[in-house]
Design a protein around this motif. Sequence first.
Motif, PDB file in Angstrom:
ATOM      1  N   THR A  12     -14.906   7.946   3.472  1.00 26.77           N
ATOM      2  CA  THR A  12     -13.933   7.880   1.705  1.00 26.77           C
ATOM      3  C   THR A  12     -12.783   8.808   1.627  1.00 26.77           C
ATOM      4  N   ARG A  13     -12.829  10.070   2.004  1.00 29.19           N
ATOM      5  CA  ARG A  13     -11.586  11.208   1.809  1.00 29.19           C
ATOM      6  C   ARG A  13     -10.785  11.192   3.092  1.00 29.19           C
ATOM      7  N   ASP A  59      -9.099   8.049   0.600  1.00 28.40           N
ATOM      8  CA  ASP A  59      -8.262   8.705   0.400  1.00 28.40           C
ATOM      9  C   ASP A  59      -7.229   8.823   0.080  1.00 28.40           C
ATOM     10  N   ILE A  81     -14.777   9.139  -7.653  1.00 28.64           N
ATOM     11  CA  ILE A  81     -16.298   9.473  -6.803  1.00 28.64           C
ATOM     12  C   ILE A  81     -17.410   9.759  -7.035  1.00 28.64           C
ATOM     13  N   MET A 141     -13.767   1.246  -1.796  1.00 25.54           N
ATOM     14  CA  MET A 141     -12.582   1.593  -2.240  1.00 25.54           C
ATOM     15  C   MET A 141     -11.135   1.414  -1.900  1.00 25.54           C
ATOM     16  N   ASN A 167      -8.466   2.550  -9.186  1.00 20.45           N
ATOM     17  CA  ASN A 167      -9.585   2.915  -9.526  1.00 20.45           C
ATOM     18  C   ASN A 167     -10.897   2.368 -10.531  1.00 20.45           C
ATOM     19  N   PHE A 208      -7.903  -0.561  -3.117  1.00 20.29           N
ATOM     20  CA  PHE A 208      -6.442   0.010  -3.259  1.00 20.29           C
ATOM     21  C   PHE A 208      -6.111  -1.581  -2.392  1.00 20.29           C
ATOM     22  N   CYS A 224      -4.711   5.771   0.307  1.00 20.69           N
ATOM     23  CA  CYS A 224      -5.129   5.269  -0.847  1.00 20.69           C
ATOM     24  C   CYS A 224      -4.106   6.213  -1.915  1.00 20.69           C
ATOM     25  N   GLU A 225      -3.753   7.652  -1.531  1.00 20.31           N
ATOM     26  CA  GLU A 225      -2.797   8.255  -2.493  1.00 20.31           C
ATOM     27  C   GLU A 225      -1.688   7.982  -2.315  1.00 20.31           C
ATOM     28  N   GLU A 285     -13.227  10.300 -12.696  1.00 21.92           N
ATOM     29  CA  GLU A 285     -13.287  10.524 -11.099  1.00 21.92           C
ATOM     30  C   GLU A 285     -14.271   9.697 -10.437  1.00 21.92           C
TER      31      GLU A 285
END
Length: 204
Positions: free
Chosen positions: A97-98, A101, A67, A167, A10, A171, A105-106, A65
């Motif tokens: 990006t969303r 993520d 972002i 991003m 992060n 990750f 990433c999550e 955060e």
Amino acid sequence: MKYYNSVGPNPRVVTLFMAEKGIEIPEVMVDLRGGENRRPPYNVTVNPAGQTPALELDDGSFLGEIIAICEYLEEIFPETPLIGTTPEERARTRMWTRRIDLKICEPLTNGFRYAEGLPLFESRMRCLPEAAEGLKAVAQDGVAWLDAQIAGRDFIAGDRLTLADLMLFAFLDFGAGVGQPIDPAHTHVAAWYERMKARPSITN
């Protein structure tokens, strides 16, 4: 301003973002492994979520955060745009990006937290060890999906480097070090990863 940094993917996203823009902000290293981020004064004054990174603004307020921090830095340091200069560019960057993520990433990060990272995280958050392998598989599914999407282009969101690339790199590079490497069968993502590794912001 003051940047609260630590180990982990992060804060690395923001570090790479600043490097690509040529931004230098005084830095405070937070001892994540020692739990400094989970106790006062950090989790009271800096970030009540107990997470890194954080950005202290000139007025003494704080942003958390990744972002939100990157969006703020883009606004005040518009040169070398990494989100976009038009509504269309910004929307495309935010869209990718969303997607990255949620799809990669999550699940990658929680797959680590619930398995290899369990000794560090089990006392700090609710961990679900039984979900670890499934989450890792979900992340790999996301990489496979992305591989087809980026065929024929150099960057994730089109023909330029964006926050989406930084991003994803932070990750995936983290994942490679904790038992979740890129499957070489995903040739487009693997080639993109090698190009990203050669960038000065990453090699320096």
